[in-house]
Scaffold this motif. Structure first.
Motif, PDB file in Angstrom:
ATOM      1  N   ILE A 152       0.825  -1.128   0.071  1.00 52.41           N
ATOM      2  CA  ILE A 152      -0.303   0.034   0.185  1.00 52.41           C
ATOM      3  C   ILE A 152       1.005   1.023   0.181  1.00 52.41           C
TER       4      ILE A 152
ATOM      5  N   PHE B  77      -5.399   8.867   1.480  1.00 48.83           N
ATOM      6  CA  PHE B  77      -6.370   8.134   2.089  1.00 48.83           C
ATOM      7  C   PHE B  77      -5.370   6.565   2.246  1.00 48.83           C
ATOM      8  N   GLY B  78      -4.373   6.323   1.480  1.00 55.29           N
ATOM      9  CA  GLY B  78      -3.913   5.126   1.839  1.00 55.29           C
ATOM     10  C   GLY B  78      -2.341   5.436   2.821  1.00 55.29           C
TER      11      GLY B  78
ATOM     12  N   TRP C 261      -3.304   6.831   5.896  1.00 54.62           N
ATOM     13  CA  TRP C 261      -4.654   6.307   6.837  1.00 54.62           C
ATOM     14  C   TRP C 261      -4.920   4.900   6.802  1.00 54.62           C
ATOM     15  N   LEU C 262      -4.572   5.118   5.305  1.00 54.28           N
ATOM     16  CA  LEU C 262      -5.520   3.378   5.196  1.00 54.28           C
ATOM     17  C   LEU C 262      -4.252   2.025   5.686  1.00 54.28           C
ATOM     18  N   LYS C 263      -3.081   2.163   5.641  1.00 57.94           N
ATOM     19  CA  LYS C 263      -1.961   1.201   6.174  1.00 57.94           C
ATOM     20  C   LYS C 263      -2.269   1.712   7.635  1.00 57.94           C
TER      21      LYS C 263
ATOM     22  N   SER D 120      -4.298   2.652   9.873  1.00 56.07           N
ATOM     23  CA  SER D 120      -5.681   2.332  10.525  1.00 56.07           C
ATOM     24  C   SER D 120      -5.494   0.706  10.651  1.00 56.07           C
ATOM     25  N   LEU D 121      -4.898  -0.168   9.413  1.00 59.25           N
ATOM     26  CA  LEU D 121      -4.554  -1.156   9.061  1.00 59.25           C
ATOM     27  C   LEU D 121      -3.716  -1.764  10.246  1.00 59.25           C
TER      28      LEU D 121
END
Length: 111
Positions: free
Chosen positions: A41, A47-48, A50-52, A54-55
């Motif tokens: 990612i 977005f990338g 925050w996605l990383k 949060s995951l």
């Protein structure tokens, strides 16, 4: 005397290596998934990023659940004891995040 020795041997618990290996493999798979996420990612966009993040947080909580449940023997306790341990941790984390979010910019505005 021999009967007493036989009774002691019968009361010994079998090692629970099967459950430990199961937790080991689960933790290994989750860690491998974290490595794949870290390198696949991209963090170029917001977005990338925050996605990383949060995951990673979610997978870290999953791993901590297995570690605490198995190695601290909390999985087999009553629910009230589990909540007694978990709730203060949640409140402390919330407190730290609230201080950083709400009060974090205050020092920058003073200078």
């Amino acid at each position: 005397m021999a009967e007493h020795i036989e009774n002691i041997d019968a009361e010994k618990q079998k090692p629970q290596t099967k459950e430990l290996w199961k937790v080991f493999w689960i933790l290994l798979i989750i860690t491998a998934v974290e490595f794949v996420i870290a390198f696949q990612i991209s963090s170029d966009s917001d977005f990338g990023k925050w996605l990383k993040i949060s995951l990673f947080i979610i997978l870290t909580f999953v791993k901590s659940f297995y570690i605490v449940g198995t190695f601290m023997h909390l999985k087999h306790e009553v629910k009230a004891l589990i909540w007694t341990v978990v709730l203060p941790v949640i409140f402390v984390l919330w407190f730290i995040l609230a201080l950083v979010y709400f009060e974090g910019g205050y020092i920058g505005s003073l200078k």
